[in-house]
Structures are given as C-alpha cells and as structure tokens.
Design a protein around this motif. Structure first.
Motif, PDB file in Angstrom:
ATOM      1  N   ARG A 214     -33.546 -25.980  24.596  1.00  0.00           N
ATOM      2  CA  ARG A 214     -34.755 -26.373  25.342  1.00  0.00           C
ATOM      3  C   ARG A 214     -35.024 -27.859  25.199  1.00  0.00           C
ATOM      4  O   ARG A 214     -35.389 -28.521  26.176  1.00  0.00           O
ATOM      5  N   ALA A 215     -34.835 -28.397  24.015  1.00  0.00           N
ATOM      6  CA  ALA A 215     -35.012 -29.830  23.814  1.00  0.00           C
ATOM      7  C   ALA A 215     -34.009 -30.627  24.648  1.00  0.00           C
ATOM      8  O   ALA A 215     -34.330 -31.693  25.186  1.00  0.00           O
ATOM      9  N   SER A 216     -32.806 -30.077  24.781  1.00  0.00           N
ATOM     10  CA  SER A 216     -31.787 -30.742  25.602  1.00  0.00           C
ATOM     11  C   SER A 216     -32.192 -30.742  27.078  1.00  0.00           C
ATOM     12  O   SER A 216     -32.001 -31.747  27.779  1.00  0.00           O
ATOM     13  N   PHE A 217     -32.761 -29.650  27.556  1.00  0.00           N
ATOM     14  CA  PHE A 217     -33.261 -29.591  28.935  1.00  0.00           C
ATOM     15  C   PHE A 217     -34.277 -30.712  29.194  1.00  0.00           C
ATOM     16  O   PHE A 217     -34.228 -31.403  30.216  1.00  0.00           O
ATOM     17  N   VAL A 218     -35.179 -30.869  28.247  1.00  0.00           N
ATOM     18  CA  VAL A 218     -36.248 -31.858  28.403  1.00  0.00           C
ATOM     19  C   VAL A 218     -35.666 -33.261  28.468  1.00  0.00           C
ATOM     20  O   VAL A 218     -36.052 -34.076  29.328  1.00  0.00           O
ATOM     21  N   ARG A 219     -34.754 -33.581  27.600  1.00  0.00           N
ATOM     22  CA  ARG A 219     -34.171 -34.922  27.579  1.00  0.00           C
ATOM     23  C   ARG A 219     -33.407 -35.204  28.867  1.00  0.00           C
ATOM     24  O   ARG A 219     -33.416 -36.333  29.376  1.00  0.00           O
ATOM     25  N   GLN A 220     -32.735 -34.205  29.412  1.00  0.00           N
ATOM     26  CA  GLN A 220     -31.975 -34.398  30.651  1.00  0.00           C
ATOM     27  C   GLN A 220     -32.903 -34.637  31.851  1.00  0.00           C
ATOM     28  O   GLN A 220     -32.591 -35.441  32.734  1.00  0.00           O
ATOM     29  N   GLU A 222     -35.936 -35.945  31.681  1.00  0.00           N
ATOM     30  CA  GLU A 222     -36.679 -37.197  31.449  1.00  0.00           C
ATOM     31  C   GLU A 222     -38.081 -37.164  32.085  1.00  0.00           C
ATOM     32  O   GLU A 222     -38.412 -37.970  32.965  1.00  0.00           O
ATOM     33  N   PRO A 223     -38.920 -36.234  31.665  1.00  0.00           N
ATOM     34  CA  PRO A 223     -40.264 -36.141  32.250  1.00  0.00           C
ATOM     35  C   PRO A 223     -41.184 -37.230  31.701  1.00  0.00           C
ATOM     36  O   PRO A 223     -40.911 -37.852  30.676  1.00  0.00           O
ATOM     37  N   ASP A 224     -42.313 -37.406  32.403  1.00  0.00           N
ATOM     38  CA  ASP A 224     -43.375 -38.279  31.877  1.00  0.00           C
ATOM     39  C   ASP A 224     -44.159 -37.563  30.788  1.00  0.00           C
ATOM     40  O   ASP A 224     -44.663 -38.206  29.860  1.00  0.00           O
ATOM     41  N   TRP A 225     -44.278 -36.243  30.919  1.00  0.00           N
ATOM     42  CA  TRP A 225     -44.991 -35.418  29.938  1.00  0.00           C
ATOM     43  C   TRP A 225     -44.164 -34.184  29.612  1.00  0.00           C
ATOM     44  O   TRP A 225     -43.557 -33.578  30.500  1.00  0.00           O
ATOM     45  N   HIS A 226     -44.178 -33.813  28.355  1.00  0.00           N
ATOM     46  CA  HIS A 226     -43.633 -32.509  27.938  1.00  0.00           C
ATOM     47  C   HIS A 226     -44.717 -31.779  27.164  1.00  0.00           C
ATOM     48  O   HIS A 226     -45.347 -32.333  26.256  1.00  0.00           O
ATOM     49  N   ILE A 227     -44.946 -30.494  27.523  1.00  0.00           N
ATOM     50  CA  ILE A 227     -45.965 -29.659  26.888  1.00  0.00           C
ATOM     51  C   ILE A 227     -45.251 -28.619  26.039  1.00  0.00           C
ATOM     52  O   ILE A 227     -44.432 -27.832  26.559  1.00  0.00           O
ATOM     53  N   GLU A 228     -45.571 -28.602  24.743  1.00  0.00           N
ATOM     54  CA  GLU A 228     -44.782 -27.827  23.778  1.00  0.00           C
ATOM     55  C   GLU A 228     -45.688 -27.247  22.697  1.00  0.00           C
ATOM     56  O   GLU A 228     -46.710 -27.843  22.331  1.00  0.00           O
ATOM     57  N   SER A 229     -45.272 -26.068  22.167  1.00  0.00           N
ATOM     58  CA  SER A 229     -46.006 -25.446  21.057  1.00  0.00           C
ATOM     59  C   SER A 229     -45.214 -25.454  19.756  1.00  0.00           C
ATOM     60  O   SER A 229     -45.750 -25.031  18.722  1.00  0.00           O
ATOM     61  N   ASN A 230     -43.965 -25.880  19.794  1.00  0.00           N
ATOM     62  CA  ASN A 230     -43.127 -25.931  18.601  1.00  0.00           C
ATOM     63  C   ASN A 230     -43.135 -27.350  18.043  1.00  0.00           C
ATOM     64  O   ASN A 230     -42.707 -28.297  18.707  1.00  0.00           O
ATOM     65  N   ARG A 239     -39.226 -39.649  20.292  1.00  0.00           N
ATOM     66  CA  ARG A 239     -38.629 -40.957  20.567  1.00  0.00           C
ATOM     67  C   ARG A 239     -38.154 -41.105  22.009  1.00  0.00           C
ATOM     68  O   ARG A 239     -37.888 -42.213  22.469  1.00  0.00           O
ATOM     69  N   PHE A 240     -38.047 -39.976  22.728  1.00  0.00           N
ATOM     70  CA  PHE A 240     -37.410 -40.011  24.045  1.00  0.00           C
ATOM     71  C   PHE A 240     -38.367 -39.771  25.212  1.00  0.00           C
ATOM     72  O   PHE A 240     -38.095 -40.203  26.329  1.00  0.00           O
ATOM     73  N   ILE A 241     -39.477 -39.083  24.939  1.00  0.00           N
ATOM     74  CA  ILE A 241     -40.416 -38.728  26.008  1.00  0.00           C
ATOM     75  C   ILE A 241     -41.654 -39.606  25.907  1.00  0.00           C
ATOM     76  O   ILE A 241     -42.167 -39.867  24.816  1.00  0.00           O
ATOM     77  N   LYS A 242     -42.117 -40.054  27.054  1.00  0.00           N
ATOM     78  CA  LYS A 242     -43.254 -40.977  27.081  1.00  0.00           C
ATOM     79  C   LYS A 242     -44.494 -40.363  26.452  1.00  0.00           C
ATOM     80  O   LYS A 242     -45.144 -40.975  25.593  1.00  0.00           O
ATOM     81  N   TYR A 243     -44.870 -39.152  26.899  1.00  0.00           N
ATOM     82  CA  TYR A 243     -46.047 -38.464  26.347  1.00  0.00           C
ATOM     83  C   TYR A 243     -45.693 -37.004  26.091  1.00  0.00           C
ATOM     84  O   TYR A 243     -44.919 -36.392  26.852  1.00  0.00           O
ATOM     85  N   GLN A 244     -46.327 -36.453  25.026  1.00  0.00           N
ATOM     86  CA  GLN A 244     -46.194 -35.035  24.747  1.00  0.00           C
ATOM     87  C   GLN A 244     -47.567 -34.450  24.426  1.00  0.00           C
ATOM     88  O   GLN A 244     -48.416 -35.131  23.842  1.00  0.00           O
TER      89      GLN A 244
END
Length: 272
Positions: A214-220, A222-230, A239-244
């Motif tokens: 799942r983390a690999s999906f997010v990096r590929q 390259e969203p402006d935001w990622h919403i996560e519970s883990n 280090r890779f995503i602008k906002y979480q």
C-alpha cells in the motif's frame, strides 16, 4: 419726597454758573479800569470760551437699569411636560423600531457559514490528488480479518467522500487477505453510491496483500494528500508525500510537520 439726583445736579450747575458770572463781571470791571483795551478784548474772549465750553460739556451718561424679565417658569414647565409626554409616547415605538433595525443589521453582518465544498478545498490546500486507506477511515472495519466476513461503509463519511471525489482525483486502497474480501469491499462501496457521482470508478480502488504494498501504491501515485490510519505507513511516507492525515481514535505522537491528525475524516472537515 427726595428730589431726583439729576435735578440736584442741574441746580448745582446753575449756582456755579451764576457765581462764576458774578465773579467774572467783577473781574471785568477791575480789568477795564486798569488795563488797556487790547487786554480787555483778550480776556473777554477767554471768558466767552470758558462759558461756552461749560454749556456744551456733556454730562456723564446715566447707566440704564436692565429691565427685569418676567418669570417664565410656567411656559418652561409646559415645554418640559410636553417633551416628556412626547418622549414617553414615542419611547415604545422607537424602542421596537430600533430593535427591528438592529436585528436586520445583525442578520446582514452575520458571518456566512462556508459550504462543505469550500471547506474541502481549504482543508486540502487546493490539492488535486488524494489517496486514502479504506479500513478505519471509509469502512467500519479496522483490520483485513474483518473483511473476510463483511464490509460496511461508514454513513457519516459518505458526504465528505463524495465531495472529495468532485474536487480531487481520489484513489482508495486496502490490504486484503483474499479475493472475496475484495469483492465485498467493492460491493459495499457500490451500494453506498460512491461510484454514482462520477468522480470515482472501480479502477481507482486498489488492493494489495501487504502494508508495504500500500505504501508503494501511494509513492507511485504521488498524491498531494494521503489519508492513513497506520502510523508505520505514515512514518514511511512522511519524506515523500506533501501532506498526510493520520486518522486515529486517540491523538498519536506527531511524526512530522506535514502530518495532521483527526479522529475521523468527517471530523477533519468539520462535519461532526
């Protein structure tokens, strides 16, 4: 009765004038006897000048006594009573008019509550691409094992999620243990109406078998935001995503300055 001070002054002036005239006539008689005609003429001219000056000399002006104004207490009291009557009669109507006008002003200047669309744009800082985990955020279930039995979309998050799909390119993703879990999730999303808005399609719902996947999906993506519970995935992506946005029932330790926290997705957008 006592004489008028003006009459007394006039009598005094007459006595002095008569006395001076008598003395002047005696003086003239003596002078006429002892001096020459030229001196007599000069003295006569002087005497005439003195008498003439005395006659025309103006007396001191009398100070006029100011006229007493009659008391006007009655008219003043009438005016006061009239004003009091007018004020008392107009107080109720003026008060009600003032209150009505104040209500109109208050309603006019009352701050306008922003719409959900405006809040989404503001909160996401105009971000155009968003990735979001399903478990614990969109779904009631919190682990992959529960998905083997059922999948339930949280009703409170549905409105926010649909608004995000209108504004952002949204991708949903989750780790599943089998194909049946994947089917249950897609069916639950479809029944909730998430795919009917046109902003989200089934191809944008991604599944993997590990948290690293799942983390690999997010990096590929390259969203402006990622919403996560883990929290571990949050730490890996900091280090890779602008906002979480970290969704957690209790406030966790902030892992980075670009990581925000909320108890739920709808709470982050002020919907609860």
């Amino acid at each position: 009765m006592a004489e008028n001070p003006k009459d007394e002054l006039l009598q005094l002036v007459k006595r002095v004038s008569a006395y001076l005239t008598f003395k002047m006539s005696n003086l003239f008689t003596i002078i006429f006897q002892k001096v020459d005609p030229l001196s007599v003429g000069a003295l006569a001219g002087l005497a005439i000048a003195i008498v003439f000056t005395w006659k025309i000399f103006p007396s001191a002006p009398q100070r006029r006594q100011p006229k007493r104004q009659p008391p006007r207490a009655s008219s003043s009291s009438v005016n006061l009573q009239t004003n009091a009557t007018l004020e008392s009669s107009g107080a109720a109507s003026a008060s009600s008019e003032d209150l009505s006008a104040q209500d109109v002003v208050d309603d006019f200047f009352q701050p306008v509550k922003p719409t959900l669309a405006q809040i989404v744009r503001q909160k996401l800082c105009e971000g155009r691409k968003v990735t979001c985990r399903l478990l614990g955020v969109v779904l009631e279930e919190t682990n992959p094992e529960e998905l083997q039995k059922k999948a339930t979309v949280r009703s409170s998050v549905l409105e926010v999620l649909l608004e995000v799909t209108k504004f952002c390119d949204l991708y949903l993703m989750e780790r599943v243990l089998d194909d049946d879990s994947e089917k249950r999730v897609l069916l639950a999303l479809e029944e909730a109406g998430i795919f009917t808005s046109g902003g989200l399609i089934k191809d944008k719902v991604l599944f993997c078998s590990t948290e690293t996947g799942r983390a690999s999906f997010v990096r590929q993506l390259e969203p402006d935001w990622h919403i996560e519970s883990n929290s571990e995935v949050i730490s890996q992506l900091a280090r890779f995503i602008k906002y979480q946005l970290h969704i957690s029932p209790s406030r966790p330790e902030r892992l980075a300055s670009n990581v925000f926290y909320s108890t739920s997705l709808e709470h982050f957008f002020g919907c609860v």
